[in-house]
Design a protein around this motif. Structure first.
Motif, mmCIF file in Angstrom:
data_model
loop_
_atom_site.group_PDB
_atom_site.id
_atom_site.type_symbol
_atom_site.label_atom_id
_atom_site.label_comp_id
_atom_site.label_asym_id
_atom_site.label_seq_id
_atom_site.Cartn_x
_atom_site.Cartn_y
_atom_site.Cartn_z
ATOM 1 N N GLN A 163 55.043 28.498 6.259
ATOM 2 C CA GLN A 163 53.785 27.778 6.138
ATOM 3 C C GLN A 163 53.600 27.171 4.745
ATOM 4 O O GLN A 163 53.220 26.007 4.601
ATOM 5 N N SER A 198 56.038 24.288 4.230
ATOM 6 C CA SER A 198 55.617 23.108 4.995
ATOM 7 C C SER A 198 54.515 22.358 4.260
ATOM 8 O O SER A 198 54.518 21.115 4.205
ATOM 9 N N GLY A 199 53.572 23.099 3.686
ATOM 10 C CA GLY A 199 52.499 22.465 2.925
ATOM 11 C C GLY A 199 53.016 21.764 1.684
ATOM 12 O O GLY A 199 52.609 20.635 1.369
ATOM 13 N N GLU A 228 54.924 18.547 2.784
ATOM 14 C CA GLU A 228 54.062 17.445 3.214
ATOM 15 C C GLU A 228 53.506 16.692 2.017
ATOM 16 O O GLU A 228 53.512 15.457 1.967
ATOM 17 N N TYR A 281 49.403 27.069 4.421
ATOM 18 C CA TYR A 281 49.815 25.660 4.418
ATOM 19 C C TYR A 281 49.048 24.899 3.334
ATOM 20 O O TYR A 281 49.633 24.150 2.542
ATOM 21 N N GLU A 282 47.735 25.100 3.293
ATOM 22 C CA GLU A 282 46.895 24.425 2.303
ATOM 23 C C GLU A 282 47.232 24.898 0.892
ATOM 24 O O GLU A 282 47.137 24.120 -0.065
ATOM 25 N N GLN A 310 50.151 22.819 -0.182
ATOM 26 C CA GLN A 310 49.688 21.467 -0.493
ATOM 27 C C GLN A 310 49.010 21.410 -1.856
ATOM 28 O O GLN A 310 49.292 20.526 -2.671
#
Length: 345
Positions: A84, A87-88, A91, A304-305, A308
Motif C-alpha cells: 500500500q 503504491s502511494g 502514484e 496509501y495516502e 503519497q
C-alpha cells in the motif's frame, strides 16, 4: 547505420561541443537564438543525447530511493503494509516525473545512505522500516547535516527535525481497546511489535491510556511481544489459550492484523473461536481482516495516502532546492485512523 555525435550537431549549428552540451542538458545561461540553433541542428540530424550523461550534467538523477528492510524468505511486496505504501509513493512519483529506485537494507548492515546521493543515484529518499537504533540515528543525522532530502514513513524521532509521515496510532489503539472495554472486557491482552519502532510505542500508549481512563489496571503480565508476522501470533496461541480458559484474559488486541490472524488461527485447535469465546481486534485493516472467518475487527490506517504524502513532501523539498531555498522546519504529517467493528469483537 552510424551514431550521430555531438560533434556533428556542433558543426551544423556553428557552435562548440560544450555549447551543445549546455543546451541539451539545460545547464547554464544560453542565448535564446543559440538554443534554437542547437535544437534545430539536433532535430535535423536525429541526435538523441544519452540519458545518463544528461543526469550527470544536471547533477540530477530523477530517481527517488525507497529504503526497504531486507528480510530473508519474507515476501515483502505481498504484505499489505508495504504494498500500500509503495503504491502511494509510486502514484505520486509518476505524477511528478520521478522514477523509484528500491534499495534493500540489511538490518545488520551498513547504513551509508549519503553515498547514494553523492554517487548521484538518487535525488531524495523515503525510509520504510526505519527503527530507533544508534546506527540509524547516525546515518539520518548525516543526511540532515548534508541537507539531502529524505522522509520517514511510520517512524518518528520526536526530538529531530526530520520530514515524517505517520498515522495517529495512539488514537487508533485507544479506540480499539475502548471498544473492547465497552463490550464488557476488563482483562485485555496486548500483542505488540518490536519496541524499536515508534509506532509500536504509540500503540502501547493508546492501549495503556484506554485502560487508565476506564480505571482498569495496566498489567504487564498481559503484554506480549511479537514481530508483526502471522507466525509470531501463532506461537503465542498456546499461552493465550491457557489464560483464556483460566479466565485471566477475555479479549486480545494485536498491533497488526497479521499477528491477530495468527492468534485466531492458533486458538482454533484449542476450541476457542474469536467473537464467541474471546474478543479480538487487529490493526491495519488489511485484506486478510475482511476475508477471514469470523471477520476481524481492526483499525484502518491510510498507508496509501502516507506514501503519497511522503513523495509530495520530497517533491516540494526538491523544488525548493532547485530554487536555492532552504527548508527551515520539517514537514511532520499525522494522518487520522478509524476503528472498524466486525465479527471478532
Amino acid at each position: 547505420m552510424f551514431a550521430i555525435s555531438r560533434k556533428e550537431v556542433a558543426r551544423l549549428a556553428g557552435v562548440s561541443e560544450a555549447t551543445v552540451s549546455r543546451v541539451l542538458n539545460n545547464v547554464g545561461p544560453i542565448k535564446p537564438e543559440t538554443r534554437d540553433k542547437v535544437l534545430q541542428a539536433a532535430s535535423e540530424v536525429g541526435y538523441v543525447p544519452s540519458a545518463l550523461a544528461q543526469q550527470f550534467a544536471r547533477k540530477k538523477s530523477d530517481n527517488v530511493g525507497v529504503i526497504l528492510p531486507f528480510v530473508p524468505k519474507v515476501q515483502l511486496f505481498s504484505t499489505f503494509y508495504f504494498s500500500q505504501i509503495l503504491s502511494g509513493i509510486g502514484e505520486a512519483a509518476q505524477k511528478h516525473g520521478y522514477n523509484l529506485l528500491l534499495i534493500f537494507r540489511d538490518p545488520a548492515g551498513n547504513r551509508n545512505y549519503s553515498h547514494l546521493f553523492r554517487a548521484q543515484k538518487i535525488d531524495a529518499c523515503i525510509m520504510l522500516g526505519s527503527s530507533d537504533s544508534e546506527e540509524e540515528r547516525i546515518a539520518l543525522a548525516e543526511l540532515e547535516r548534508e541537507k539531502f532530502p529524505f522522509c520517514l514513513v511510520n517512524q518518528q524521532y520526536s526530538e529531530e527535525n526530520y520530514n515524517t509521515v505517520d498515522a495517529d496510532h495512539v488514537t487508533g489503539s485507544y479506540e480499539a481497546v475502548k471498544h473492547l472495554i465497552t463490550g464488557g472486557h476488563q482483562r485485555i491482552a496486548f500483542i505488540n511489535g518490536p519496541i524499536q519502532f515508534s509506532n509500536s510505542n504509540d500503540r502501547f500508549r493508546g492501549y495503556r491510556q484506554a485502560l487508565i481512563d476506564a480505571k482498569l489496571p495496566v498489567d504487564n503480565e498481559l503484554v506480549f511481544s511479537g514481530n508483526y508476522s502471522r507466525t509470531s501470533g501463532l506461537q503465542l496461541a498456546p499461552e493465550l489459550a491457557r489464560r483464556i480458559k483460566d479466565n485471566q484474559i477475555s479479549a486480545i488486541f494485536a498491533a497488526n492484523d497479521r499477528m491477530a490472524i495468527g492468534v485466531m488461527n492458533g486458538l482454533v485447535p484449542f476450541g476457542l473461536v474469536a467473537g464467541r469465546d474471546y474478543g479480538l481486534v487487529g490493526y491495519d485493516n488489511s485484506d486478510g481482516a475482511k476475508i477471514v472467518t469470523p471477520s476481524l475487527s481492526t483499525v484502518t490506517v491510510p498507508f496509501y495516502e502516507m506514501g503519497q504524502q511522503a513523495m509530495e513532501i520530497l517533491v516540494a523539498d526538491l523544488n525548493k532546492k532547485t530554487a536555492q531555498q532552504q527548508r527551515m522546519t520539517a514537514n511532520k504529517v499525522l494522518l487520522p485512523v478509524a476503528f472498524i467493528k466486525r465479527e471478532t469483537s
